[in-house]
Write an enzyme that holds these catalytic residues in place. Structure first.
Site, mmCIF file in Angstrom:
data_model
loop_
_atom_site.group_PDB
_atom_site.id
_atom_site.type_symbol
_atom_site.label_atom_id
_atom_site.label_comp_id
_atom_site.label_asym_id
_atom_site.label_seq_id
_atom_site.Cartn_x
_atom_site.Cartn_y
_atom_site.Cartn_z
ATOM 1 N N ASP A 57 7.389 0.572 2.662
ATOM 2 C CA ASP A 57 5.956 0.264 2.694
ATOM 3 C C ASP A 57 5.067 1.416 2.236
ATOM 4 O O ASP A 57 4.188 1.240 1.389
ATOM 5 C CB ASP A 57 5.557 -0.171 4.103
ATOM 6 C CG ASP A 57 6.034 -1.576 4.426
ATOM 7 O OD1 ASP A 57 7.160 -1.911 4.018
ATOM 8 O OD2 ASP A 57 5.307 -2.330 5.092
ATOM 9 N N HIS A 58 5.252 2.594 2.820
ATOM 10 C CA HIS A 58 4.400 3.726 2.438
ATOM 11 C C HIS A 58 4.691 4.165 1.006
ATOM 12 O O HIS A 58 3.794 4.619 0.289
ATOM 13 C CB HIS A 58 4.615 4.888 3.401
ATOM 14 C CG HIS A 58 4.109 4.615 4.789
ATOM 15 N ND1 HIS A 58 2.826 4.910 5.188
ATOM 16 C CD2 HIS A 58 4.708 4.042 5.857
ATOM 17 C CE1 HIS A 58 2.666 4.551 6.449
ATOM 18 N NE2 HIS A 58 3.793 4.017 6.880
#
Length: 845
Positions: free
Chosen positions: A575-576
């Site tokens: 995600d990041h």
């Protein structure tokens, strides 16, 4: 959907970059090259990257992947004429990527300071393991050392076993992308201010923000808390007996089936009801109380045994189809070789052919698609004679300077409409807000952001605050005609629209790129999804654990000696990371828009980002089938190079020896003159042959010392070594603190100051530190935005609220609410501790 733009050129066409990197910066250069930059990579015979393993027919596969789309100049740094050639390149370049100055150039008087003085317009991105300042600035690192010292390793693996390194080179690959984002930010700022700078970029700082940030936002399963609050002291909770699941990963179990394994992700009551129906009418878990996750967790061993029995004789394809029909998130654990012939990735032209010593290998082409085409490998590295080295690109005229002043953030004046949700969506918008953009988060009560959910019902959960600090919130109903009309009006005066819905959602809402570019041809739309916006699997449910399973990452992130020893149950990856891939591409489109006046469409697939970061491994698998398997902690090509237990309770360190000098350093530190005198240990092949013997002795030595003592001693001798940092130690780490990594977020509803990251900024003068501003309550700024940007009168605003076209929320700053939520937070925290203790007790019986 029409996702093409009216511009045929690559986004960074005309950007000129010199790459002077020994090993660390080639990934950054490759991503910039994919986006269209002209990269001249200068190497000498001692360049570590040229000979980096793995090899095929004598050719470095790692270098083949990372040098694609570049021109490679073989130089002799000791020759004055060739030094002058490099200087002439720098005089015409926009960006210099450099990890360490070659000794010959240092002896000739070169330094980062002198280069900045000689070439004041040049953006110099210094890429070092721990940066240019801080107590660890002179430390050397490896993939495993970075994983250990960034807290990532402490959360990977199973209790009762050694911590488990993630596969491949995820630390270096992911941080390389962030390097590209920072280089472009500085270049954007240079175009505004007319000055260059030296950017002090630390790989370790970046990794602590990208893979599994300790104080960043985390998934909805964390109930609104950050990792440092969920599990600050221990590694993942796991039963000691083989075959049991970690409590933190119970929502993402893996089951064996007829032809492999499959992962399940049953989270909400509707999904559980569908799963219960699948199990039949005669199981003991039909009671409605099992719709609550806590009740399922307390009986998870019996529930999973039932599921395992149902799945055992079915194939992965059969189970995946059943899950799809029932609306249950499920995904097969893919095997790497299967992905080369996957119809979805073939339609998206994800894999491309590359010549390796006369053989055709296959490799992920690139991270994403822009304006309907894959931006990735266009050609293999092209050699360029040092005497003929020059840029072919024509420089853009510098735009007129801004009147905002040097103290303004780079993206001041840019407006972003943020429809993103959960971690990947929230993080992307935050990155733009940190850099000065006006980020307006669009949401409403009926279709809210799951990241707001928390165990204390706080309207601004801590995890949401980390992902949405600095944004404004507009409560807008995109399903009403009036709400949509207001959105179109915002689009006309905005620069970027972000979303990470399931593909097809923006079309159904009438807010897709084709519609929006008709309103504003300068608009840049970026969509992020599990599998990308096109292709037969585009509408696959976007749960991170399922994406990791379907890309082979789950199968690779496993203890090699334990079939069910999967280690990715805790991670929030990618995600990041995908937020950084998207942000870099969007910024490249903003740079292109300065030339063309046109926007564009960025299409990101989380699955493709995962696989591109494993590009070297996929290339090798295509040439040597069966090579891409779980490797565990022992490095395949170097020894000793692994994770070692140290003195103390569950204490570990990473040690990596990959050169003769490092081997000598280890021998001297351990006072093993017998090893130095042993000719069979003098080569890498010799040490690999004796790996077990050597590493057993290193292991015995490590158990007599603390990980910090081992780190310091070996670093003094030039050996990459690092202690496994835990989340409980993270906030007090002297290096992170010395580099200003931590800032304070004053979020009123949290009831206390919150530690937060320092905005992804390298140490430099060109880019000011971000202002850390609180995250909004839902619809907190609706009246402000409606009246100032949309020209809505007070009477019209009241009508819009009454008709539910606009929602008006409360301020997140109301003092009366602070103590209430502080009390609730304490109560909820105690409840969470009790629940976690109950789960721990069950799994440690």
């Amino acid at each position: 959907m029409d996702i093409t733009s009216d511009s045929s050129e690559l986004p960074l066409q005309g950007l000129k970059v010199v790459e002077l990197c020994h090993r660390r910066g080639h990934i950054t250069g490759r991503f910039l090259a994919d986006l269209g930059a002209e990269i001249l990579s200068v190497v000498d015979d001692n360049n570590e990257a040229l000979n980096a393993a793995p090899h095929f027919e004598g050719q470095s596969l790692r270098f083949a992947v990372h040098s694609a789309n570049k021109q490679v100049i073989a130089a002799k740094f000791t020759v004055k004429r060739q030094q002058n050639t490099i200087r002439s390149l720098l005089a015409n370049a926009d960006i210099l990527l450099i990890d360490e100055l070659p000794a010959a150039l240092q002896e000739a008087g070169w330094s980062l300071a002198s280069l900045h003085a000689d070439f004041p317009l040049l953006i110099i991105l210094s890429i070092r393991d721990f940066g240019l300042r801080g107590p660890y600035k002179d430390f050397v690192a490896s993939e495993s050392v970075h994983m250990a010292m960034s807290t990532v390793l402490s959360r990977s693996g199973r209790a009762g076993r050694e911590p488990l390194l993630p596969p491949g080179e995820m630390a270096l690959e992911t941080t390389g992308v962030q390097g590209a984002w920072l280089a472009l930010l500085a270049y954007w700022q240079r175009r505004r201010l007319g000055v260059g700078d030296v950017l002090d970029y630390s790989i370790n700082d970046a990794l602590a923000q990208i893979l599994d940030p300790g104080i960043g936002s985390s998934g909805s399963a964390s109930a609104g808390r950050t990792p440092v609050e969920v599990a600050p002291h221990s590694r993942p909770l796991v039963e000691a007996e083989p075959g049991k699941l970690p409590s933190v990963a119970l929502m993402y179990p893996v089951f064996k089936c007829a032809d492999g394994s499959i992962r399940l992700c049953v989270l909400n009551p509707r999904q559980w009801q569908a799963m219960s129906d699948w199990l039949g009418d005669d199981h003991p878990f039909t009671d409605p109380k099992y719709k609550e996750a806590r009740n399922r967790l307390l009986n998870i061993d019996k529930i999973n045994a039932r599921i395992a029995a149902v799945f055992a004789d079915k194939t992965r394809a059969e189970l995946a189809e059943q899950g799809r029909q029932r609306g249950i998130p499920i995904a097969p654990l893919a095997k790497p070789a299967e992905l080369f012939d996957n119809t979805h990735f073939a339609e998206r032209e994800f894999f491309t052919a590359i010549d390796i010593s006369g053989s055709q290998g296959r490799v992920p082409a690139g991270y994403l698609c822009v304006d309907g085409r894959r931006l990735g490998i266009r050609h293999a590295a092209r050699p360029l004679n040092v005497n003929e080295a020059r840029f072919t690109s024509t420089s853009d005229a510098m735009p007129e300077g801004s009147d905002m002043g040097a103290s303004a953030r780079p993206l001041t004046g840019i407006r972003v409409l943020d429809l993103g949700v959960i971690v990947a969506g929230g993080e992307l918008g935050r990155m733009f807000a940190d850099q000065g953009a006006d980020v307006i988060k669009l949401e409403n009560k009926s279709f809210g952001d799951g990241l707001r959910q928390s165990i204390d019902n706080n309207p601004v959960s801590i995890s949401f605050a980390q992902a949405s600090r600095g944004k404004r919130s507009l409560g807008l109903n995109l399903r009403s005609d009036q709400g949509k009309a207001l959105f179109y009006k915002l689009v006309a005066q905005s620069d970027i629209v972000l979303s990470n819905f399931k593909p097809g959602t923006t079309e159904s809402l009438g807010i897709d790129y084709a519609t929006l570019k008709a309103i504003n041809p300068r608009i840049i739309c970026a969509e992020s999804s599990a599998m990308g916006s096109t292709g037969p699997d585009a509408k696959t449910m976007g749960y991170g654990p399922l994406v990791r399973a379907s890309t082979s990452l789950t199968g690779l992130w496993r203890y090699p000696d334990q079939d069910d020893g999967y280690g990715d149950g805790v991670t929030i990856y990618p995600d990041h990371f995908v937020a950084r891939v998207s942000s870099t591409a969007i910024l490249a489109k903003l740079i292109q828009r300065q030339r063309t006046g046109l926007g564009g469409f960025v299409d990101l697939s989380q699955a493709e980002c995962i696989m591109t970061a494993l590009g070297t491994e996929f290339l090798r698998e295509s040439l040597e089938p069966g090579s891409m398997v779980a490797k565990g902690n022992q490095h395949e090509f170097d020894a000793p190079n692994s994770i070692f237990q140290c003195a103390g309770d569950d204490q570990w360190c990473a040690i990596s020896v990959s050169t003769t000098a490092q081997w000598h350093g280890l021998c001297n530190a351990m006072e093993r003159n017998d090893w130095l005198a042993n000719p069979s240990y003098s080569t890498s092949d010799g040490r690999l042959a004796a790996r077990n013997t050597i590493e057993e002795m290193v292991s015995s030595w490590c158990k007599q010392h603390s990980p910090q003592a081992i780190r310091d001693l070996l670093q003094e001798h030039g050996v990459p070594a690092g202690d496994m940092l835990r989340l409980s130690e993270f906030l007090q780490n002297p290096h992170y603190r010395a580099r200003g990594y931590f800032r304070v977020l004053h979020q009123p509803t949290a009831g206390r100051p919150l530690p937060t990251e320092n905005g992804l900024v390298p140490h430099c003068e060109l880019i000011p530190e971000p202002k850390i501003r609180q995250a909004p309550a839902r619809a907190e700024h609706s009246r402000e935005i409606a009246t100032t940007l949309l020209g809505v009168s007070e009477a019209e605003f009241k009508n819009l609220v009454a008709n539910k076209d606009i929602e008006q929320g409360h301020s997140a700053s109301k003092g009366a609410r602070t103590q209430k939520y502080k009390t609730m937070a304490i109560s909820a925290a105690m409840t969470g501790v009790l629940q976690l203790a109950a789960i721990r007790g069950k799994f440690e019986k």
